[in-house]
Write an enzyme that holds these catalytic residues in place. Sequence first.
Site, PDB file in Angstrom:
ATOM      1  CG  HIS A 126      -1.718  -0.839   1.481  1.00 57.94           C
ATOM      2  ND1 HIS A 126      -2.864  -1.329   0.514  1.00 57.94           N
ATOM      3  CD2 HIS A 126      -1.882  -2.070   2.470  1.00 57.94           C
ATOM      4  CE1 HIS A 126      -4.087  -1.961   0.411  1.00 57.94           C
ATOM      5  NE2 HIS A 126      -3.101  -2.670   1.548  1.00 57.94           N
TER       6      HIS A 126
ATOM      7  CG  ASP B  36      -2.983  -7.839   0.841  1.00 57.12           C
ATOM      8  OD1 ASP B  36      -2.357  -8.512   1.410  1.00 57.12           O
ATOM      9  OD2 ASP B  36      -3.822  -8.209   1.020  1.00 57.12           O
TER      10      ASP B  36
ATOM     11  CG  HIS C 164      -6.824  -5.277   1.656  1.00 55.61           C
ATOM     12  ND1 HIS C 164      -6.260  -6.396   2.148  1.00 55.61           N
ATOM     13  CD2 HIS C 164      -8.133  -4.946   2.266  1.00 55.61           C
ATOM     14  CE1 HIS C 164      -6.862  -6.028   3.864  1.00 55.61           C
ATOM     15  NE2 HIS C 164      -8.263  -5.987   3.169  1.00 55.61           N
TER      16      HIS C 164
ATOM     17  CG  ASP D 278      -5.049 -10.050   3.336  1.00 53.86           C
ATOM     18  OD1 ASP D 278      -4.514 -10.699   2.703  1.00 53.86           O
ATOM     19  OD2 ASP D 278      -4.762  -8.843   3.440  1.00 53.86           O
TER      20      ASP D 278
HETATM   21 ZN   LIG Z   1      -4.205  -7.114   2.099  1.00 54.26          ZN
END
Ligand SMILES: [Zn+2]
Length: 343
Positions: A160, A195, A197, A284
């Site tokens: 991120h 991931d 996200h 995740d």
């Molecule tokens: Zn994540």
Amino acid sequence: MNASSIPIYFDARQLAHQPLLELHNGGWSPYAEKSTRAEAILSQLGNARAVSDFGMEPILEVHDASYVDFLRSAHDEWRAAGREGDAIGYTWPVIRRRPVNLQRIDARLGRYSFDAATPIAKETWSAAYWSAQTALSALSTVIDQGSPAAFALCRPPGHHSGKDYCGGYCYLNNAAIAAERARQSGYRVAILDIDYHHGNGTQDIFYKDGAMLFVSIHADPATDYPFFWGHADERGEGEGKGATVNLPLPRGTPLEGYLTALDQALETIRAHSAELIILSFGADTFEGDPISHFQLRSEDYPVIANRISGLGLPTLIVMEGGYAVEELGRNVDGFLSGFAKAD
Ligand SMILES: [Zn+2]
């Protein structure tokens, strides 16, 4: 002990990053990106190899020097302002952004971050630095010693984080730093981000770069963090047009739907004629993850990993998220075993 033959890299200095709280869904909650995550993975995998220090140069190939200076000094500045706990922003310059040289720590936190999930604690810089060195050390095993794959147990995660900002528990973009290093060593590189996200920082860093392919499979940002990036119509810009590929999936996606997207991602990587893969791996996507909503089971990780290793390309696996601490070691181990297994 881990069942795979993949070399593992980890540095204990990554554990000292210990933020206490994050602002989430309207309240202060315990920081989800805990050091016990890395400890759980390590205790499942067994011994890791020692990390080398490649210095600041590869970090500054990706991140702005002013941002790195901020990361190094933010916690001291916070304390000098008379504050307790971790440095965290409360104002972000969303409207008519322009470069203004502001000194107050709260302004600097707003300038160099995009959310309230990424506090800067006393040891944050050191942990982020060694997390990046962990990625570089594992990469070196692949590009300098000819290992077909290596696993970088990076913590804090990185995907991120952009050129000049932190966010989403990420401070330095380990995958991007390694990808840039691999490119400079002469490889045509593809980054595959799996991931839960979207890896908005990695996408942003290479958005105008046609030589660096970024492919991401993630939860639809219409419903999930980081919301503003990762939509299917983001395809890159200028010379980078077409070199960003986003494959968002709905909440509740099980293995079957996941593999359909994965096959599309792998086809894109083949079409790019990639010679080396940087794999941003988050566990995740697991059905029991406390902050995510896919339906992948532990037995699905070897299947996914084996399909990716079927590309037959040298691969650096970089740890990103995964917050179901109890099952985390098993899921990462399953992934690495599936990756190492011959078809
Ligand atoms: Zn994540």
